[in-house]
Design a protein around this motif. Structure first.
Motif, PDB file in Angstrom:
ATOM      1  N   LEU A 212       6.014  -7.816  -5.308  1.00 52.40           N
ATOM      2  CA  LEU A 212       4.918  -8.167  -4.407  1.00 52.40           C
ATOM      3  C   LEU A 212       5.200  -9.377  -3.528  1.00 52.40           C
ATOM      4  CD1 LEU A 212       1.891  -7.570  -6.806  1.00 52.40           C
ATOM      5  CD2 LEU A 212       2.825  -6.039  -5.061  1.00 52.40           C
ATOM      6  N   ARG A 213       6.257 -10.115  -3.808  1.00 49.57           N
ATOM      7  CA  ARG A 213       6.571 -11.263  -2.943  1.00 49.57           C
ATOM      8  C   ARG A 213       6.897 -10.782  -1.523  1.00 49.57           C
ATOM      9  NH1 ARG A 213       6.687 -15.770  -5.969  1.00 49.57           N
ATOM     10  NH2 ARG A 213       7.190 -15.548  -8.186  1.00 49.57           N
ATOM     11  N   ALA A 214       7.650  -9.698  -1.441  1.00 44.27           N
ATOM     12  CA  ALA A 214       7.981  -9.152  -0.130  1.00 44.27           C
ATOM     13  C   ALA A 214       6.727  -8.640   0.576  1.00 44.27           C
ATOM     14  CB  ALA A 214       9.003  -8.019  -0.276  1.00 44.27           C
ATOM     15  N   LYS A 215       5.809  -8.084  -0.194  1.00 42.27           N
ATOM     16  CA  LYS A 215       4.558  -7.601   0.399  1.00 42.27           C
ATOM     17  C   LYS A 215       3.736  -8.749   0.966  1.00 42.27           C
ATOM     18  CE  LYS A 215       2.907  -4.128   0.614  1.00 42.27           C
ATOM     19  NZ  LYS A 215       2.796  -3.158   1.750  1.00 42.27           N
ATOM     20  N   LEU A 216       3.661  -9.859   0.222  1.00 42.64           N
ATOM     21  CA  LEU A 216       2.942 -11.024   0.721  1.00 42.64           C
ATOM     22  C   LEU A 216       3.545 -11.522   2.027  1.00 42.64           C
ATOM     23  CD1 LEU A 216       2.362 -13.062  -2.567  1.00 42.64           C
ATOM     24  CD2 LEU A 216       0.648 -11.812  -1.247  1.00 42.64           C
ATOM     25  N   SER A 217       4.876 -11.568   2.065  1.00 36.72           N
ATOM     26  CA  SER A 217       5.555 -12.033   3.267  1.00 36.72           C
ATOM     27  C   SER A 217       5.303 -11.081   4.435  1.00 36.72           C
ATOM     28  CB  SER A 217       7.061 -12.138   3.003  1.00 36.72           C
ATOM     29  OG  SER A 217       7.756 -12.533   4.167  1.00 36.72           O
ATOM     30  N   GLU A 218       5.345  -9.791   4.132  1.00 38.51           N
ATOM     31  CA  GLU A 218       5.098  -8.776   5.153  1.00 38.51           C
ATOM     32  C   GLU A 218       3.697  -8.909   5.742  1.00 38.51           C
ATOM     33  OE1 GLU A 218       4.258  -4.013   4.999  1.00 38.51           O
ATOM     34  OE2 GLU A 218       5.880  -4.790   3.755  1.00 38.51           O
ATOM     35  N   LEU A 219       2.758  -9.317   4.904  1.00 33.55           N
ATOM     36  CA  LEU A 219       1.370  -9.455   5.349  1.00 33.55           C
ATOM     37  C   LEU A 219       1.084 -10.813   5.983  1.00 33.55           C
ATOM     38  CD1 LEU A 219      -0.419  -7.738   2.323  1.00 33.55           C
ATOM     39  CD2 LEU A 219      -0.109  -6.807   4.629  1.00 33.55           C
ATOM     40  N   GLY A 220       2.117 -11.650   6.055  1.00 34.59           N
ATOM     41  CA  GLY A 220       1.958 -12.931   6.724  1.00 34.59           C
ATOM     42  C   GLY A 220       1.425 -14.045   5.848  1.00 34.59           C
ATOM     43  N   VAL A 221       1.452 -13.866   4.520  1.00 34.29           N
ATOM     44  CA  VAL A 221       0.985 -14.922   3.614  1.00 34.29           C
ATOM     45  C   VAL A 221       2.063 -15.997   3.524  1.00 34.29           C
ATOM     46  CG1 VAL A 221       0.250 -15.471   1.280  1.00 34.29           C
ATOM     47  CG2 VAL A 221      -0.416 -13.285   2.315  1.00 34.29           C
TER      48      VAL A 221
END
Length: 231
Positions: A212-221
């Motif tokens: 989920l770290r990549a997902k957070l980054s993808e979402l701009g977090v």
């Protein structure tokens, strides 16, 4: 609307349905791709019950329990009575007297979109119920409906003989032809969850296990310090 009582619908294998119930509604629901849940409007009148059985379905008119009386005769060991009405109804269409008759016939519980009453008595006699309401409001016995026909509960199609599972998380239907697949997928989910549980015990974070770290980054977090956030 044609009113019928179907006397001999095919049913799911009861031993398999009983085994399926051991996994619990949430696990089976997830294992089947998040299908079959009968909605948040159905809640147990008392916590702590977990059942699985084959559906005997009832379509009644609101405020009229005539067809529940007709359905009792069609019920047998391992069945779960599933009742809905032709339009929304919260009247207490089911109570302790019905439960007494059904327990004698080996019925495992009730799922109904309508209301129930005699809740204390139902609890004392150990008859599990999932209902849309609890209400002392009485009913009549005047209008024809149907027994053992396909009905819709919470947006899900329930056919007579389908598997019905219910526990503290709610109730669900598994089409009788899908019971074997449900058993396989539920066990696979249990195995997967146990592996995840052990990983969490070992200190792994969900952020890493699920990528989920990549997902957070993808979402701009963004990760910032308190000082940076304050400025």
């Amino acid at each position: 609307m044609r009113s019928v009582v179907v006397t001999d619908p095919p049913k799911a294998d009861l031993d398999k349905v009983t085994k399926l119930a051991e996994y619990g509604v949430a696990t089976v629901h997830e294992g089947l791709g998040r299908t079959g849940f009968l909605g948040t409007g159905l809640r147990p009148t008392h916590l702590g019950s977990r059942i699985g059985g084959t559906a005997v379905t009832v379509l009644s008119w609101p405020g009229d329990n005539l067809m529940i009386h007709a359905a009792v005769e069609q019920c047998g060991p391992g069945d779960v009575l599933v009742v809905t009405t032709t339009s929304p109804c919260s009247d207490g269409m089911f109570g302790e007297l019905f439960a007494t008759a059904l327990q004698l016939r080996g019925v495992r519980g009730l799922v109904t979109t309508a209301g129930v009453r005699d809740v204390a008595e139902l609890h004392a006699m150990g008859f599990p119920v999932w209902a849309g309401a609890v209400s002392a409001q009485g009913t009549v016995k005047a209008t024809a409906g149907s027994v053992n026909v396909p009905i819709t509960v919470g947006g899900q199609l329930v056919r007579p003989g389908d598997a019905i599972l219910a526990d503290d998380d709610g109730a669900m239907v598994v089409p009788r032809q899908d019971v074997d697949r449900a058993l396989t997928s539920a066990q696979a989910r249990i195995d997967k969850e146990e592996a995840t549980r052990q990983a969490f015990r070992d200190g792994q974070l969900g952020l890493d296990r699920y990528g989920l770290r990549a997902k957070l980054s993808e979402l701009g977090v963004e990760y910032v310090t308190a000082e940076e956030y304050g400025s």
